[in-house]
Motif scaffolding. Structure first.
Motif, short mmCIF file in Angstrom:
data_model
loop_
_atom_site.label_atom_id
_atom_site.label_comp_id
_atom_site.label_asym_id
_atom_site.label_seq_id
_atom_site.Cartn_x
_atom_site.Cartn_y
_atom_site.Cartn_z
N LEU A 177 0.83 -1.21 0.00
CA LEU A 177 0.00 0.00 0.00
C LEU A 177 0.86 1.25 0.00
O LEU A 177 0.64 2.18 -0.80
CB LEU A 177 -0.89 0.03 1.24
CG LEU A 177 -1.97 -1.00 1.29
CD1 LEU A 177 -2.78 -0.81 2.56
CD2 LEU A 177 -2.85 -0.86 0.09
N GLN A 191 -3.54 6.55 8.63
CA GLN A 191 -4.10 5.65 7.62
C GLN A 191 -5.20 6.35 6.85
O GLN A 191 -5.29 6.25 5.63
CB GLN A 191 -4.67 4.40 8.29
CG GLN A 191 -3.59 3.55 8.91
CD GLN A 191 -4.10 2.17 9.27
OE1 GLN A 191 -5.22 1.80 8.95
NE2 GLN A 191 -3.27 1.41 9.95
N ILE A 192 -6.07 7.07 7.60
CA ILE A 192 -7.17 7.77 6.94
C ILE A 192 -6.59 8.84 6.01
O ILE A 192 -7.02 8.99 4.87
CB ILE A 192 -8.11 8.39 7.99
CG1 ILE A 192 -8.68 7.29 8.89
CG2 ILE A 192 -9.23 9.16 7.32
CD1 ILE A 192 -9.48 7.78 10.06
N ILE A 217 -7.46 0.56 -6.72
CA ILE A 217 -6.85 1.66 -5.97
C ILE A 217 -7.89 2.31 -5.04
O ILE A 217 -7.59 2.66 -3.90
CB ILE A 217 -6.21 2.69 -6.92
CG1 ILE A 217 -5.11 3.46 -6.20
CG2 ILE A 217 -7.18 3.67 -7.48
CD1 ILE A 217 -3.78 2.85 -6.34
N VAL A 218 -9.13 2.43 -5.53
CA VAL A 218 -10.18 3.03 -4.69
C VAL A 218 -10.45 2.15 -3.48
O VAL A 218 -10.52 2.64 -2.33
CB VAL A 218 -11.48 3.21 -5.51
CG1 VAL A 218 -12.63 3.62 -4.61
CG2 VAL A 218 -11.27 4.23 -6.61
N ALA A 266 -5.23 7.31 2.91
CA ALA A 266 -6.32 6.92 2.01
C ALA A 266 -6.81 8.13 1.21
O ALA A 266 -6.99 8.06 -0.01
CB ALA A 266 -7.47 6.31 2.81
N LEU A 281 -8.53 -0.08 -2.22
CA LEU A 281 -7.32 -0.09 -1.40
C LEU A 281 -7.36 1.07 -0.41
O LEU A 281 -7.07 0.92 0.78
CB LEU A 281 -6.11 0.05 -2.31
CG LEU A 281 -4.76 -0.46 -1.90
CD1 LEU A 281 -4.78 -1.96 -1.80
CD2 LEU A 281 -3.72 -0.04 -2.92
N ALA A 282 -7.72 2.24 -0.93
CA ALA A 282 -7.84 3.41 -0.07
C ALA A 282 -8.93 3.20 0.96
O ALA A 282 -8.76 3.54 2.14
CB ALA A 282 -8.12 4.65 -0.91
N ILE A 299 -4.23 9.09 -1.43
CA ILE A 299 -4.25 8.19 -2.60
C ILE A 299 -5.36 8.59 -3.54
O ILE A 299 -5.15 8.82 -4.73
CB ILE A 299 -4.50 6.72 -2.19
CG1 ILE A 299 -3.36 6.17 -1.36
CG2 ILE A 299 -4.68 5.85 -3.44
CD1 ILE A 299 -3.54 4.70 -1.05
N VAL A 300 -6.58 8.66 -3.00
CA VAL A 300 -7.74 8.95 -3.86
C VAL A 300 -7.57 10.31 -4.52
O VAL A 300 -7.83 10.48 -5.72
CB VAL A 300 -9.05 8.86 -3.07
CG1 VAL A 300 -10.22 9.31 -3.93
CG2 VAL A 300 -9.28 7.42 -2.61
N MET A 309 -9.86 0.41 2.16
CA MET A 309 -9.34 -0.56 3.10
C MET A 309 -8.52 0.14 4.19
O MET A 309 -8.72 -0.09 5.39
CB MET A 309 -8.46 -1.55 2.33
CG MET A 309 -7.62 -2.48 3.14
SD MET A 309 -6.38 -3.19 2.01
CE MET A 309 -5.74 -4.48 3.02
N LEU A 310 -7.65 1.04 3.77
CA LEU A 310 -6.85 1.82 4.72
C LEU A 310 -7.75 2.69 5.58
O LEU A 310 -7.62 2.73 6.80
CB LEU A 310 -5.91 2.74 3.96
CG LEU A 310 -4.52 2.30 3.63
CD1 LEU A 310 -3.79 3.43 2.94
CD2 LEU A 310 -3.79 1.90 4.89
N GLY A 311 -8.65 3.40 4.92
CA GLY A 311 -9.51 4.35 5.62
C GLY A 311 -10.40 3.67 6.63
O GLY A 311 -10.51 4.12 7.78
#
Lengths: 320, 341
Positions: free
Chosen positions: A252, A300-301, B142-143, A304, B145-146, A307-308, B148-150
């Protein structure tokens, strides 16, 4: 007159947007650096910078291999497990001397990379599935070889983990050297050009007579070797082999670094400088949140969201 | 045979009939292998296991296996819809854990809250996944995955970084959903079976199911046909989130607590089960029943490895990984999918 200026205005806005999308990651790093220098106590010290750099080194090395895989429109989910396999092999063969041990760890990375590459290039399995299978299998293998945490007592390893030249830790030097090497390979070598051509359009690359299979296999072997090196360095720094937890979620972080750094998931382009900056950005983000007493889960949030956001921005650029 | 050639000439019809594109004799044989290969393997594995271990075919062991499979099966059910559309959902493991914690926390306010809260939250995450994938054209992996992290981050925030565990009251009705049994078979198993029947009917007998196949088969063609591509995608990711949340809630009722560390690696297990069950990761082809067989096969392999005892449980992962690779290789060769190379 008004029309002309309007048109020019649009062009300028376009250019600004494109600049922001291309170099946003560098801007992000600078902003976070300035923020931390201004508001975070004990941030502006050589010791802290060294710690940050040492922490970012393994992620960066793994991200370099990931950038290559993503450049071919693939992905390598097995990198975290390769780190675990590498640390297990390292511990197992340390009795024969550190060089043999490091070599065996790298061979482990090569074998996993070959398996990934063969599944992808010869069988035609999607990269995400092939590397998923190897992710599960390699972690299992790592645990078969070394069922639990084991301390590493080896002067060579200890020196590698904590040594420095002119105040710069070996880990950082190795990471920088590898980044330069990979950047050179992407920019200047035949392999790099073939890799980008394959990522751009595989049928076209095939029609042009490029050795598609060989390049794909080489890409996943590179990714495996880089992950194995990262595993060795992480082991040296922690002075322990922990196949259970080493490298978990590493895929990740690596993907984030690559994507945030401006390498499109659709392949055909690899930005090593951006990847380095992406890895640094994640590290700085984590540090910022932790040093300001926000719970670790927030990182982590935040990751995320980053990334998006990065992928969303890249999408706009692709559409343009 | 003219009938066959017409079938081959109308690949879209073949797809909605549940056959892979192309239907010559050889293709039919390979389709058969793809459809029932997992079932045959499951039967062989079970016969071999029952011959090797006296403890395998006992009621207790089977009941245990069924119960522990139930939660994974519900997650894999949602994943099947996603995979048939040609997508992938990596967030299910985190949503499973999040659902469990929310259910355990909510159970103090009654069963309705305990069930609705995880469904609403996990369904919402799934909805956001679907919106980003369908409306913005971002890559599913990828969405999710994000997500999952979130979702894992939210979960850790809710539980004081994983240090607080919420318990379910043993006497509550909610606990019975996990712990109760009917005809000596656990309630979660019944719920799972009911959901699978429902899922199979939805996928094979409803307009929505047809859209799911069509989107996975060929998105552009589906759009030209007038299928609501974006809405279908949004729906399958929402469904996947709902399934993961429900599975987490049921699991919390079974364990009587919301365990924060659960669900990591579950997305892999679910994807494996779906793929082993014969669904193609390239989309457009798959079955609900296959997924159930896939889950059972994974659990039997796990059980056998546990029974061997002398084998380290780490072998389980080696075997699972090798197995997934073997199945995918077999699928690619049998299915004669268009080679990218």
């Amino acid at each position: 007159m008004t029309e002309l200026s309007l048109a020019r205005g649009t062009v300028d806005r376009d250019r600004v947007l494109r600049l922001l999308q291309g170099y946003g990651v560098y801007a992000g790093v600078v902003v976070l650096l300035l923020f931390n220098l201004a508001f975070t106590p004990h941030f502006a010290s050589a010791e802290n910078f060294r710690t940050q750099a040492v922490q970012v080194a393994p992620v960066l090395i793994v991200a370099l291999g990931m950038a290559l895989a993503i450049g071919t429109e693939g992905v390598d989910l097995s990198v975290g497990s390769v780190m675990a396999l590498s640390t297990s092999l390292l511990s197992l063969y340390l009795g024969y001397g550190p060089w043999i041990a490091v070599l065996s760890a790298v061979v482990g990375g090569i074998v996993v990379g070959l398996a990934n590459g063969a599944l992808i290039a010869f069988v035609g399995v999607q990269p995400i599935v092939a590397t998923l299978a190897l992710m599960v299998a390699a972690r299992g293998l790592a645990l078969v070889l070394l069922p639990q945490l084991k301390d590493v007592h080896d002067p060579g390893m200890a020196a590698l983990g904590s040594g420095a030249v002119l105040g710069i830790p070996y880990l950082v030097l190795i990471a920088v050297a590898l980044a330069l090497l990979v950047a050179f390979a992407v920019r200047r070598s035949t392999f790099g050009r073939q890799l980008l051509a394959i990522g751009d359009s595989r049928p076209a690359a095939r029609l042009a007579g490029l050795p598609v299979r060989r390049v794909l296999i080489l890409v996943y072997v590179c990714s495996g070797v880089l992950a194995a090196i990262a595993g060795v360095l992480a082991t040296a720094r922690l002075t322990a082999s922990d196949p259970t937890s080493l490298g978990t979620l590493m895929e990740l972080s690596a993907i984030t670094a690559v994507v945030v750094g401006g390498t499109p998931l659709s392949g055909g382009r690899v930005r090593i400088g951006g990847t380095v900056a992406g890895a640094v950005l994640i590290q700085l983000l984590t540090t910022t949140l932790i040093k300001h007493d926000l719970p670790p889960s927030w990182t982590q949030i935040a990751q995320a969201v980053v990334i998006v956001g990065a992928v969303y921005a890249a999408r706009e650029r692709g559409k343009r | 045979m003219p009938a066959e050639s017409t079938a081959a000439a109308r690949p879209s019809a073949a797809v909605t009939d549940g056959e892979p594109p192309g239907a010559g004799r050889q293709e039919r044989l390979s389709a058969l292998a793809q459809q029932h290969g997992a079932l045959v393997t499951l039967v062989i594995a079970m016969v071999a296991a029952s011959l090797s271990f006296d403890t395998f075919l006992t009621g207790d062991n089977l009941e245990n296996m069924a119960l522990s499979s139930a939660f994974l099966a519900v997650v894999a059910l949602g994943m099947t819809f996603v995979i048939v559309t040609g997508g992938i959902d990596l967030s299910v493991g985190s949503l499973f854990a999040l659902g469990g914690v929310l259910a355990a926390w909510g159970s103090q306010y009654g069963t309705a809250v305990a069930l609705l809260l995880p469904l609403v939250v996990c369904g919402l995450v799934g909805l956001v996944n679907g919106l980003l994938i369908a409306r913005s054209g971002l890559a599913p992996f990828i969405v999710t995955l994000a997500a999952m992290l979130g979702a894992r981050g939210v979960l850790l925030t809710l539980t004081d970084e994983g240090s607080r565990t919420y318990l379910v009251d043993k006497g509550s009705f909610f606990a019975k959903l996990g712990q109760g049994s009917l005809f000596d078979i656990g309630v979660p198993v019944w719920i799972t079976l009911a959901l699978f029947v429902l899922g199979a009917v939805v996928l094979r007998r409803t307009r929505f199911g047809q859209y799911v196949y069509a989107v996975g088969g060929n998105e552009d063609a589906a759009a030209l046909m007038g299928a609501p591509v974006a809405r279908t995608k949004i729906a399958v990711y929402t469904l996947s989130g709902l399934c993961a949340g429900l599975a987490g809630a049921l699991n919390a009722a079974w364990l009587l607590s919301g365990v924060t560390i659960l669900g990591s690696g579950m997305e892999l297990e679910a994807i494996s089960a779906v793929v082993i069950g014969g669904s193609l990761l390239t989309g457009g082809f798959g079955f609900i029943s296959g997924t159930l067989v896939g889950v059972a096969l994974l659990k039997v392999i796990q059980n056998v490895i546990n029974q061997i005892g002398s084998l380290d449980s780490a072998y389980q992962q080696v075997v699972s990984g090798a197995f997934l690779a073997a199945v995918v290789v077999a699928q690619t060769w049998l299915g004669r999918r268009q080679r990218v190379l």
